[in-house]
Design an enzyme around this catalytic site. Structure first.
Site, PDB file in Angstrom:
ATOM      1  N   LYS A  22       0.836  -1.213   0.000  1.00  0.00           N
ATOM      2  CA  LYS A  22       0.000   0.000   0.000  1.00  0.00           C
ATOM      3  C   LYS A  22       0.864   1.253   0.000  1.00  0.00           C
ATOM      4  O   LYS A  22       0.646   2.182  -0.778  1.00  0.00           O
ATOM      5  CB  LYS A  22      -0.901  -0.011   1.248  1.00  0.00           C
ATOM      6  N   ASN A  23       1.872   1.263   0.900  1.00  0.00           N
ATOM      7  CA  ASN A  23       2.642   2.496   1.087  1.00  0.00           C
ATOM      8  C   ASN A  23       3.643   2.768  -0.036  1.00  0.00           C
ATOM      9  O   ASN A  23       4.282   3.819  -0.046  1.00  0.00           O
ATOM     10  CB  ASN A  23       3.358   2.477   2.443  1.00  0.00           C
ATOM     11  N   CYS A 118      -6.096  11.414  12.471  1.00  0.00           N
ATOM     12  CA  CYS A 118      -6.885  10.169  12.395  1.00  0.00           C
ATOM     13  C   CYS A 118      -6.766   9.489  13.745  1.00  0.00           C
ATOM     14  O   CYS A 118      -6.185  10.057  14.681  1.00  0.00           O
ATOM     15  CB  CYS A 118      -6.445   9.289  11.245  1.00  0.00           C
ATOM     16  N   ARG A 123      -1.129  13.934  13.319  1.00  0.00           N
ATOM     17  CA  ARG A 123      -0.516  13.796  12.001  1.00  0.00           C
ATOM     18  C   ARG A 123      -0.515  15.101  11.183  1.00  0.00           C
ATOM     19  O   ARG A 123      -1.067  15.150  10.082  1.00  0.00           O
ATOM     20  CB  ARG A 123      -1.197  12.655  11.223  1.00  0.00           C
ATOM     21  N   PRO A 124       0.135  16.134  11.685  1.00  0.00           N
ATOM     22  CA  PRO A 124       0.197  17.389  10.921  1.00  0.00           C
ATOM     23  C   PRO A 124       1.073  17.242   9.668  1.00  0.00           C
ATOM     24  O   PRO A 124       1.810  16.261   9.539  1.00  0.00           O
ATOM     25  CB  PRO A 124       0.830  18.371  11.909  1.00  0.00           C
ATOM     26  N   GLU A 126       2.941  20.089   8.435  1.00  0.00           N
ATOM     27  CA  GLU A 126       3.665  21.368   8.284  1.00  0.00           C
ATOM     28  C   GLU A 126       5.043  21.172   7.660  1.00  0.00           C
ATOM     29  O   GLU A 126       5.558  22.072   7.005  1.00  0.00           O
ATOM     30  CB  GLU A 126       3.732  22.103   9.636  1.00  0.00           C
ATOM     31  N   ASP A 314       3.845   0.331  12.151  1.00  0.00           N
ATOM     32  CA  ASP A 314       2.730  -0.358  11.478  1.00  0.00           C
ATOM     33  C   ASP A 314       2.668  -1.852  11.827  1.00  0.00           C
ATOM     34  O   ASP A 314       1.750  -2.549  11.379  1.00  0.00           O
ATOM     35  CB  ASP A 314       2.823  -0.175   9.954  1.00  0.00           C
ATOM     36  N   ARG A 406      -8.752  -0.963   3.998  1.00  0.00           N
ATOM     37  CA  ARG A 406      -7.904   0.126   3.495  1.00  0.00           C
ATOM     38  C   ARG A 406      -6.538  -0.396   3.085  1.00  0.00           C
ATOM     39  O   ARG A 406      -5.926   0.117   2.152  1.00  0.00           O
ATOM     40  CB  ARG A 406      -7.677   1.155   4.616  1.00  0.00           C
TER      41      ARG A 406
HETATM   42  C1  LIG Z   1       0.973   6.208   3.241  1.00  0.00           C
HETATM   43  C2  LIG Z   1       2.128   5.944   4.139  1.00  0.00           C
HETATM   44  O1  LIG Z   1       3.242   5.725   3.690  1.00  0.00           O
HETATM   45  N1  LIG Z   1       1.869   5.914   5.454  1.00  0.00           N
HETATM   46  C3  LIG Z   1       2.932   5.620   6.377  1.00  0.00           C
HETATM   47  C4  LIG Z   1       3.687   6.884   6.696  1.00  0.00           C
HETATM   48  O2  LIG Z   1       2.765   7.839   7.204  1.00  0.00           O
HETATM   49  P1  LIG Z   1       3.190   9.371   7.288  1.00  0.00           P
HETATM   50  O3  LIG Z   1       4.108   9.689   6.176  1.00  0.00           O
HETATM   51  O4  LIG Z   1       1.939  10.157   7.447  1.00  0.00           O
HETATM   52  O5  LIG Z   1       4.002   9.401   8.623  1.00  0.00           O
HETATM   53  P2  LIG Z   1       5.261  10.330   8.924  1.00  0.00           P
HETATM   54  O6  LIG Z   1       6.506   9.555   8.685  1.00  0.00           O
HETATM   55  O7  LIG Z   1       5.099  11.611   8.189  1.00  0.00           O
HETATM   56  O8  LIG Z   1       5.056  10.617  10.472  1.00  0.00           O
HETATM   57  C5  LIG Z   1       6.053  10.404  11.448  1.00  0.00           C
HETATM   58  C6  LIG Z   1       5.794  11.339  12.627  1.00  0.00           C
HETATM   59  O9  LIG Z   1       6.067  12.674  12.213  1.00  0.00           O
HETATM   60  C7  LIG Z   1       4.967  13.524  12.488  1.00  0.00           C
HETATM   61  N2  LIG Z   1       4.910  14.577  11.430  1.00  0.00           N
HETATM   62  C8  LIG Z   1       5.001  14.216  10.115  1.00  0.00           C
HETATM   63  C9  LIG Z   1       4.946  15.169   9.126  1.00  0.00           C
HETATM   64  C10 LIG Z   1       4.792  16.530   9.486  1.00  0.00           C
HETATM   65  O10 LIG Z   1       4.724  17.437   8.650  1.00  0.00           O
HETATM   66  N3  LIG Z   1       4.699  16.855  10.813  1.00  0.00           N
HETATM   67  C11 LIG Z   1       4.755  15.912  11.804  1.00  0.00           C
HETATM   68  O11 LIG Z   1       4.679  16.220  12.987  1.00  0.00           O
HETATM   69  C12 LIG Z   1       3.750  12.591  12.470  1.00  0.00           C
HETATM   70  O12 LIG Z   1       2.650  13.138  13.148  1.00  0.00           O
HETATM   71  C13 LIG Z   1       4.344  11.351  13.131  1.00  0.00           C
HETATM   72  O13 LIG Z   1       4.334  11.515  14.516  1.00  0.00           O
HETATM   73  O14 LIG Z   1       4.701   6.608   7.637  1.00  0.00           O
HETATM   74  C14 LIG Z   1       4.198   6.147   8.909  1.00  0.00           C
HETATM   75  C15 LIG Z   1       5.379   5.976   9.839  1.00  0.00           C
HETATM   76  O15 LIG Z   1       6.201   4.947   9.407  1.00  0.00           O
HETATM   77  C16 LIG Z   1       3.420   4.859   8.711  1.00  0.00           C
HETATM   78  O16 LIG Z   1       2.816   4.515   9.930  1.00  0.00           O
HETATM   79  C17 LIG Z   1       2.350   5.010   7.643  1.00  0.00           C
HETATM   80  O17 LIG Z   1       1.830   3.740   7.320  1.00  0.00           O
HETATM   81  C1  LIG Z   2      -0.964   4.287   9.368  1.00  0.00           C
HETATM   82  C2  LIG Z   2      -1.016   3.634   8.208  1.00  0.00           C
HETATM   83  O1  LIG Z   2      -1.365   4.158   7.016  1.00  0.00           O
HETATM   84  P1  LIG Z   2      -1.796   5.634   6.590  1.00  0.00           P
HETATM   85  O2  LIG Z   2      -0.579   6.502   6.656  1.00  0.00           O
HETATM   86  O3  LIG Z   2      -2.224   5.425   5.166  1.00  0.00           O
HETATM   87  O4  LIG Z   2      -2.879   6.056   7.521  1.00  0.00           O
HETATM   88  C3  LIG Z   2      -0.668   2.189   8.109  1.00  0.00           C
HETATM   89  O5  LIG Z   2      -0.476   1.708   6.986  1.00  0.00           O
HETATM   90  O6  LIG Z   2      -0.589   1.523   9.150  1.00  0.00           O
END
Ligand SMILES: CC(=O)N[C@H]1[C@@H](OP(=O)(O)OP(=O)(O)OC[C@H]2O[C@@H](n3ccc(=O)[nH]c3=O)[C@H](O)[C@@H]2O)O[C@H](CO)[C@@H](O)[C@@H]1O
Ligand SMILES: C=C(OP(=O)(O)O)C(=O)O
Length: 427
Positions: A22-23, A118, A123-124, A126, A314, A406
């Site tokens: 998926k990712n 979510c 999950r911001p 910025e 995950d 999903r």
């Molecule tokens: C579609 C996809 O690939 N989803 C994966 C991706 O989510 P996703 O890319 O959303 O997760 P991130 O790696 O960005 O998040 C890591 C941490 O950084 C924080 N953060 C991130 C961006 C930002 O602008 N600000 C901020 O504070 C997030 O809230 C979290 O606490 O990586 C996560 C961490 O391995 C996985 O659980 C998800 O399955």
């Molecule tokens: C948190 C996950 O995905 P997403 O970033 O798509 O919400 C996940 O794959 O476990």
């Protein structure tokens, strides 16, 4: 709303194939926005998120053709591309934010709904905004949307050095895609190293991008004027593979996971082996063997989630379900998301003994779970509950499995093929 009915107590035997990730599939679908040429992806998993991403791209004017064979889908993002990701689609899938970088790079404009939080955390985004601003984009947040454009007179983003405050997976992917068409060189420091990122980079290189360092924390992208079409097979899903490893560890049995990439799952496999599970490479995948239900012979393992190559967040819920029925106590520490223990109260309803203290969950292994109705709260929480249901005495009903759909490609069909007593029922 569909539910899963599981009658626990059956060991798992046989072989199944692990689907595409998926990712990796989601960013790679967005990468098709970077060219007007056809881009063919194969090994695309059948998931609700993939359908949502198809709708999102179709809404932008991308022509999409399904091939039916080996999960093949062709995307053709001919001009004009409508650079909008509306709230109605984004709200069901946070990964929609991955359209922001490619849209800006291709059209110089983007209007993407803020994804919001979510169940697992705020999950911001910025960091995504900050990085694209460093590349010359002007981004305003208006009425719940990120409205982005290039300054008057500019037609391309410009290369920049981007160091994010924390490691972000989709942030790294957004910058990587945006930088392929930027003017000059972009350097991503503190880049995420999850295997889905080198897979995306390899696809972009096939499209004509100039990228080095992918798979490390420093990625260098030399922007090019144009990208072209390509064909790319989505890498196998390491989290689906890890989920099945935990399921077999929990129930006992002997299963061959075709396409399982052990090299992408070292942290999880090390813990499973320390617990007493037998995992070996075989042919194109992994064989997992466990002698009987976990409480008979497995030792609970403490772990802490971290960025790749550490233990993936995950996989936390699934491994916690296993710890809950293994011998001894363990501590599970979640460092990535602030609210990713929603499965704990549901596991407790099945008889697990788990106490939460901030980022830590203390798990005391029990030698029996008893079936009950439980509610899935997010994708991996659902998978943890399915694993618990597979070993629980009697019948477990897992409600709200739209979360599971999903991110898992026909999980109950694969489990049934391995001998599990599991069925999907609708209302
Ligand atoms: C579609 C996809 O690939 N989803 C994966 C991706 O989510 P996703 O890319 O959303 O997760 P991130 O790696 O960005 O998040 C890591 C941490 O950084 C924080 N953060 C991130 C961006 C930002 O602008 N600000 C901020 O504070 C997030 O809230 C979290 O606490 O990586 C996560 C961490 O391995 C996985 O659980 C998800 O399955
Ligand atoms: C948190 C996950 O995905 P997403 O970033 O798509 O919400 C996940 O794959 O476990």
């Amino acid at each position: 709303m569909d539910k899963l009915l599981i009658r626990g107590g059956k060991p798992l035997h046989g072989e199944i194939a692990i689907s595409g990730a998926k990712n990796a599939a989601l960013p790679e679908m967005c990468a098709a926005l970077l060219t007007a040429d056809p881009v063919k992806l194969t090994n695309v998993p059948r998931l609700r998120d993939v359908s949502t991403m198809r709708k999102l791209l179709a809404n932008m004017g991308v022509a999409i053709e399904l091939h039916g064979e080996r999960g093949g889908i062709t995307f053709e993002a001919r001009d004009p591309v409508n650079p909008e990701a509306p709230y109605e689609l984004v709200k069901t899938m946070r990964a929609s934010v991955l359209a922001l970088g490619p849209l800006l790079a291709r059209t110089g404009r983007a209007k993407v709904s803020l994804p919001g939080g979510c169940a697992i955390g705020a999950r911001p985004v910025e960091q995504h905004i900050k990085g694209l601003q460093a590349m010359g984009a002007i981004i305003d947040v208006e009425h719940g949307y990120m409205v982005a454009r290039l300054p008057e007179g500019r037609t391309r983003l410009k290369g920049a050095r981007i160091t994010t405050d924390m490691i972000t997976v989709t942030g790294t992917e957004n910058f990587l895609m945006a930088a392929t068409l930027a003017e000059g060189t972009t350097i991503l420091e503190n880049a995420a190293q999850e295997p889905e990122i080198p897979d995306l980079a390899e696809m972009l290189i096939k499209m004509g991008a100039k990228i080095t360092g992918h798979g490390t924390s420093r990625i260098v992208i030399e922007g090019v004027e144009k990208l072209h079409g390509c064909e790319h097979a989505v890498v196998a899903d390491r989290i689906e593979c890890g989920t099945f490893l935990c399921a077999v560890a929990a129930t006992g049995g002997d299963v061959l996971l075709h396409n399982g990439r052990g090299d992408h799952l070292d942290a999880v496999i090390d813990k499973l082996c320390e617990a007493g599970v037998d995992i070996t490479r075989e042919g194109d995948g992994l064989r997992v063997r466990a002698a009987g239900p976990a409480w008979n012979h497995l030792k609970a393992q403490s772990f802490r989630t971290t960025e790749y190559p550490g233990f993936p967040t995950d996989m936390q819920a699934q491994f916690m379900a296993l710890n809950a029925i293994s011998q001894g106590s363990s501590m599970v520490t979640e460092t990535i998301f602030e609210n990713r223990f929603m499965h704990v109260s549901e596991l407790s309803r099945l008889g697990a003994n788990i106490q939460i203290d901030g980022k830590n969950a203390m798990v005391e292994g029990v030698d029996k779970l008893s079936g009950a109705t439980v509610m899935a709260t997010d994708l991996r929480a659902s998978a943890g509950l399915v694993i618990a249901g597979l070993v629980a005495e009697g019948e477990t009903t897992v409600d709200r499995i739209y979360h599971l759909d999903r991110g898992y490609d026909q999980m109950e069909v694969k489990l049934r093929a391995l001998g599990a007593d599991i069925e999907r029922v609708g209302e």
